[in-house]
Motif scaffolding. Structure first.
Motif, PDB file in Angstrom:
ATOM      1  N   GLY A 118      49.698  40.667  32.108  1.00  0.00           N
ATOM      2  CA  GLY A 118      48.357  40.869  32.677  1.00  0.00           C
ATOM      3  C   GLY A 118      48.383  40.868  34.199  1.00  0.00           C
ATOM      4  O   GLY A 118      47.637  41.601  34.851  1.00  0.00           O
ATOM      5  N   THR A 119      49.253  40.033  34.768  1.00  0.00           N
ATOM      6  CA  THR A 119      49.392  39.978  36.235  1.00  0.00           C
ATOM      7  C   THR A 119      49.921  41.317  36.749  1.00  0.00           C
ATOM      8  O   THR A 119      49.416  41.850  37.753  1.00  0.00           O
ATOM      9  CB  THR A 119      50.366  38.845  36.626  1.00  0.00           C
ATOM     10  OG1 THR A 119      49.900  37.631  36.048  1.00  0.00           O
ATOM     11  CG2 THR A 119      50.481  38.697  38.130  1.00  0.00           C
ATOM     12  N   TYR A 120      50.924  41.866  36.066  1.00  0.00           N
ATOM     13  CA  TYR A 120      51.471  43.157  36.504  1.00  0.00           C
ATOM     14  C   TYR A 120      50.424  44.262  36.353  1.00  0.00           C
ATOM     15  O   TYR A 120      50.297  45.130  37.217  1.00  0.00           O
ATOM     16  CB  TYR A 120      52.750  43.490  35.711  1.00  0.00           C
ATOM     17  CG  TYR A 120      53.887  42.517  36.000  1.00  0.00           C
ATOM     18  CD1 TYR A 120      54.056  41.979  37.271  1.00  0.00           C
ATOM     19  CD2 TYR A 120      54.787  42.122  35.012  1.00  0.00           C
ATOM     20  CE1 TYR A 120      55.073  41.078  37.552  1.00  0.00           C
ATOM     21  CE2 TYR A 120      55.806  41.217  35.284  1.00  0.00           C
ATOM     22  CZ  TYR A 120      55.945  40.700  36.556  1.00  0.00           C
ATOM     23  OH  TYR A 120      56.955  39.813  36.824  1.00  0.00           O
ATOM     24  N   ARG A 121      49.650  44.207  35.271  1.00  0.00           N
ATOM     25  CA  ARG A 121      48.597  45.208  35.077  1.00  0.00           C
ATOM     26  C   ARG A 121      47.592  45.149  36.238  1.00  0.00           C
ATOM     27  O   ARG A 121      47.188  46.179  36.779  1.00  0.00           O
ATOM     28  CB  ARG A 121      47.904  44.942  33.739  1.00  0.00           C
ATOM     29  CG  ARG A 121      47.035  46.090  33.251  1.00  0.00           C
ATOM     30  CD  ARG A 121      46.461  45.807  31.881  1.00  0.00           C
ATOM     31  NE  ARG A 121      45.818  44.513  31.857  1.00  0.00           N
ATOM     32  CZ  ARG A 121      45.961  43.624  30.863  1.00  0.00           C
ATOM     33  NH1 ARG A 121      46.704  43.884  29.827  1.00  0.00           N
ATOM     34  NH2 ARG A 121      45.329  42.461  30.920  1.00  0.00           N
ATOM     35  N   GLU A 122      47.246  43.956  36.639  1.00  0.00           N
ATOM     36  CA  GLU A 122      46.304  43.767  37.761  1.00  0.00           C
ATOM     37  C   GLU A 122      46.909  44.283  39.069  1.00  0.00           C
ATOM     38  O   GLU A 122      46.226  44.899  39.886  1.00  0.00           O
ATOM     39  CB  GLU A 122      46.028  42.277  37.944  1.00  0.00           C
ATOM     40  CG  GLU A 122      44.728  41.736  37.428  1.00  0.00           C
ATOM     41  CD  GLU A 122      43.523  42.610  37.627  1.00  0.00           C
ATOM     42  OE1 GLU A 122      43.014  42.710  38.753  1.00  0.00           O
ATOM     43  OE2 GLU A 122      43.063  43.205  36.639  1.00  0.00           O
ATOM     44  N   LEU A 123      48.193  43.995  39.279  1.00  0.00           N
ATOM     45  CA  LEU A 123      48.854  44.458  40.508  1.00  0.00           C
ATOM     46  C   LEU A 123      48.869  45.986  40.553  1.00  0.00           C
ATOM     47  O   LEU A 123      48.666  46.582  41.621  1.00  0.00           O
ATOM     48  CB  LEU A 123      50.281  43.904  40.603  1.00  0.00           C
ATOM     49  CG  LEU A 123      50.390  42.421  40.988  1.00  0.00           C
ATOM     50  CD1 LEU A 123      51.833  41.937  40.877  1.00  0.00           C
ATOM     51  CD2 LEU A 123      49.862  42.167  42.416  1.00  0.00           C
ATOM     52  N   VAL A 124      49.107  46.616  39.404  1.00  0.00           N
ATOM     53  CA  VAL A 124      49.107  48.089  39.348  1.00  0.00           C
ATOM     54  C   VAL A 124      47.704  48.600  39.685  1.00  0.00           C
ATOM     55  O   VAL A 124      47.544  49.570  40.432  1.00  0.00           O
ATOM     56  CB  VAL A 124      49.576  48.589  37.951  1.00  0.00           C
ATOM     57  CG1 VAL A 124      49.350  50.091  37.804  1.00  0.00           C
ATOM     58  CG2 VAL A 124      51.050  48.234  37.715  1.00  0.00           C
ATOM     59  N   ARG A 125      46.690  47.915  39.168  1.00  0.00           N
ATOM     60  CA  ARG A 125      45.304  48.310  39.468  1.00  0.00           C
ATOM     61  C   ARG A 125      45.029  48.193  40.976  1.00  0.00           C
ATOM     62  O   ARG A 125      44.496  49.105  41.602  1.00  0.00           O
ATOM     63  CB  ARG A 125      44.327  47.438  38.672  1.00  0.00           C
ATOM     64  CG  ARG A 125      42.897  47.970  38.644  1.00  0.00           C
ATOM     65  CD  ARG A 125      41.968  47.054  37.862  1.00  0.00           C
ATOM     66  NE  ARG A 125      41.855  45.726  38.455  1.00  0.00           N
ATOM     67  CZ  ARG A 125      41.132  45.434  39.537  1.00  0.00           C
ATOM     68  NH1 ARG A 125      40.449  46.370  40.144  1.00  0.00           N
ATOM     69  NH2 ARG A 125      41.092  44.202  40.010  1.00  0.00           N
ATOM     70  N   LEU A 126      45.450  47.076  41.559  1.00  0.00           N
ATOM     71  CA  LEU A 126      45.220  46.877  43.000  1.00  0.00           C
ATOM     72  C   LEU A 126      45.946  47.949  43.810  1.00  0.00           C
ATOM     73  O   LEU A 126      45.446  48.437  44.823  1.00  0.00           O
ATOM     74  CB  LEU A 126      45.687  45.470  43.419  1.00  0.00           C
ATOM     75  CG  LEU A 126      44.813  44.313  42.897  1.00  0.00           C
ATOM     76  CD1 LEU A 126      45.522  42.967  43.062  1.00  0.00           C
ATOM     77  CD2 LEU A 126      43.469  44.285  43.628  1.00  0.00           C
ATOM     78  N   LEU A 170      43.228  34.249  34.425  1.00  0.00           N
ATOM     79  CA  LEU A 170      44.541  33.748  34.884  1.00  0.00           C
ATOM     80  C   LEU A 170      45.330  34.889  35.544  1.00  0.00           C
ATOM     81  O   LEU A 170      45.895  34.743  36.633  1.00  0.00           O
ATOM     82  CB  LEU A 170      45.280  33.183  33.667  1.00  0.00           C
ATOM     83  CG  LEU A 170      46.753  32.793  33.717  1.00  0.00           C
ATOM     84  CD1 LEU A 170      47.028  31.761  32.624  1.00  0.00           C
ATOM     85  CD2 LEU A 170      47.704  33.948  33.541  1.00  0.00           C
ATOM     86  N   SER A 171      45.342  36.038  34.880  1.00  0.00           N
ATOM     87  CA  SER A 171      46.112  37.186  35.385  1.00  0.00           C
ATOM     88  C   SER A 171      45.560  37.668  36.722  1.00  0.00           C
ATOM     89  O   SER A 171      46.320  37.995  37.642  1.00  0.00           O
ATOM     90  CB  SER A 171      46.058  38.335  34.373  1.00  0.00           C
ATOM     91  OG  SER A 171      46.560  37.899  33.132  1.00  0.00           O
ATOM     92  N   LYS A 172      44.237  37.698  36.825  1.00  0.00           N
ATOM     93  CA  LYS A 172      43.604  38.152  38.076  1.00  0.00           C
ATOM     94  C   LYS A 172      43.930  37.196  39.223  1.00  0.00           C
ATOM     95  O   LYS A 172      44.239  37.631  40.335  1.00  0.00           O
ATOM     96  CB  LYS A 172      42.078  38.227  37.910  1.00  0.00           C
ATOM     97  CG  LYS A 172      41.659  39.428  37.107  1.00  0.00           C
ATOM     98  CD  LYS A 172      40.208  39.790  37.360  1.00  0.00           C
ATOM     99  CE  LYS A 172      39.924  41.111  36.668  1.00  0.00           C
ATOM    100  NZ  LYS A 172      38.844  41.070  35.739  1.00  0.00           N
ATOM    101  N   LYS A 173      43.877  35.896  38.925  1.00  0.00           N
ATOM    102  CA  LYS A 173      44.152  34.920  39.988  1.00  0.00           C
ATOM    103  C   LYS A 173      45.599  35.054  40.466  1.00  0.00           C
ATOM    104  O   LYS A 173      45.870  35.038  41.666  1.00  0.00           O
ATOM    105  CB  LYS A 173      43.888  33.496  39.495  1.00  0.00           C
ATOM    106  CG  LYS A 173      42.402  33.189  39.379  1.00  0.00           C
ATOM    107  CD  LYS A 173      42.175  31.749  38.985  1.00  0.00           C
ATOM    108  CE  LYS A 173      40.712  31.444  38.704  1.00  0.00           C
ATOM    109  NZ  LYS A 173      39.811  31.674  39.830  1.00  0.00           N
ATOM    110  N   ALA A 174      46.525  35.196  39.529  1.00  0.00           N
ATOM    111  CA  ALA A 174      47.942  35.330  39.909  1.00  0.00           C
ATOM    112  C   ALA A 174      48.149  36.593  40.743  1.00  0.00           C
ATOM    113  O   ALA A 174      48.816  36.568  41.786  1.00  0.00           O
ATOM    114  CB  ALA A 174      48.814  35.352  38.658  1.00  0.00           C
ATOM    115  N   ALA A 175      47.560  37.706  40.291  1.00  0.00           N
ATOM    116  CA  ALA A 175      47.727  38.976  41.010  1.00  0.00           C
ATOM    117  C   ALA A 175      47.109  38.885  42.405  1.00  0.00           C
ATOM    118  O   ALA A 175      47.650  39.436  43.373  1.00  0.00           O
ATOM    119  CB  ALA A 175      47.096  40.114  40.218  1.00  0.00           C
ATOM    120  N   ASN A 176      45.982  38.171  42.508  1.00  0.00           N
ATOM    121  CA  ASN A 176      45.339  38.047  43.829  1.00  0.00           C
ATOM    122  C   ASN A 176      46.223  37.275  44.806  1.00  0.00           C
ATOM    123  O   ASN A 176      46.291  37.616  45.987  1.00  0.00           O
ATOM    124  CB  ASN A 176      43.978  37.357  43.703  1.00  0.00           C
ATOM    125  CG  ASN A 176      42.939  38.301  43.133  1.00  0.00           C
ATOM    126  OD1 ASN A 176      43.120  39.519  43.153  1.00  0.00           O
ATOM    127  ND2 ASN A 176      41.866  37.752  42.599  1.00  0.00           N
TER     128      ASN A 176
END
Ligand code: PGA
Length: 251
Positions: free
Chosen positions: A42-50, A12-18
């Motif tokens: 989790g979305t913010y964590r993914e955005l930071v990773r990207l 879910l978090s990955k999809k939102a961040a994408n």
């Protein structure tokens, strides 16, 4: 409404961040509406990773948060300003001047709310608004009510919200009783919306939001009227939606 069921919170978090990342790629000076609570972490964590991998930059991005507790300043660890710094802003290249969060310490609430609306207008509106949802169906801090409150306003928090959010405070008595929140019209004016929900405790609320009557008693139900909403659920939050419901949403 588009409804996407992810297998778990990670997905879910990955999809939102994408989706947010694509928005920034297509329009580097995007205006993002941001949310707090457990769900978007989790979305913010993914955005930071990207961001760290060089996929996106927030240099020209402008943000508006949905809400802030009244009476907490940005150094208070329970404030949403503090949360946003911890979860996202401290880890990316966003300009401080481009970050907007209602000022919970304002001495003139009316003026603060009016100016918040004005700033959103001056930024030419919100391109993509991220939302969580309360168990009582609130979005931002728009609590169940007899009417939809249109614009940014002072809110008296619901008992249920105070109870749910007390997990972040030393005791339930420390949870502020008031908050400043964007209104329903403010949220509905966003050009697109992503709503996230995770866990079985949200399943009944999600079912109502998507399939039952539109009512200020379940504020998120108003999103049925928005032309561009993507709901991302994990399997637990989607528990009460049948295959048939999901197929109908696609039609
Ligand atoms: P949660 O809060 O993500 O912590 O469940 C959502 C909300 O109250 O909007």
């Amino acid at each position: 409404m588009r409804v996407i069921v992810a297998k778990d919170y990670e997905e879910l978090s990955k999809k939102a961040a994408n989706i947010i990342s694509s928005q920034i790629t297509l329009k580097p000076n995007s205006v993002l509406g941001l949310a707090t609570g457990s769900t978007p972490i989790g979305t913010y964590r993914e955005l930071v990773r990207l961001y760290n991998e060089g996929n996106i930059s927030f240099k020209e991005v402008v943000t508006f948060n949905l809400d802030e507790y009244y009476g907490l300043d940005s150094n208070n660890q329970q404030s949403y300003a503090y949360y946003m710094n911890q979860q996202l802003f401290n880890h990316i290249d966003i300009k401080k001047d481009n970050i907007n969060i209602p000022n919970g310490m304002t001495e003139d609430i009316g003026l603060e709310c009016k100016n918040y609306e004005k700033k959103i207008r001056q930024a030419n509106g919100i391109d993509i608004q991220l939302l969580g949802i309360g168990r009582n169906g609130h979005i931002g801090f728009n609590e169940p009510d007899v009417k939809f409150e249109a614009l940014t306003h002072l809110v008296e928090l619901d008992e249920d919200t105070i109870k749910a959010n007390s997990r972040f405070f030393a005791s339930i008595d420390d949870v502020p009783k008031l908050a400043i929140s964007m209104g329903i019209k403010t949220i509905m004016q966003s050009r697109s919306i992503i709503l996230l929900a995770s866990g079985a405790e949200k399943a009944k609320t999600i079912h109502h939001m998507i399939l039952e009557k539109i009512t200020p008693e379940l504020p998120a139900s108003v999103l049925q009227l928005h032309p561009n909403v993507t709901v991302i659920l994990d399997e637990e939050a989607a528990l009460l939606l049948t295959e048939g419901d999901l197929l109908e949403m696609e039609a």
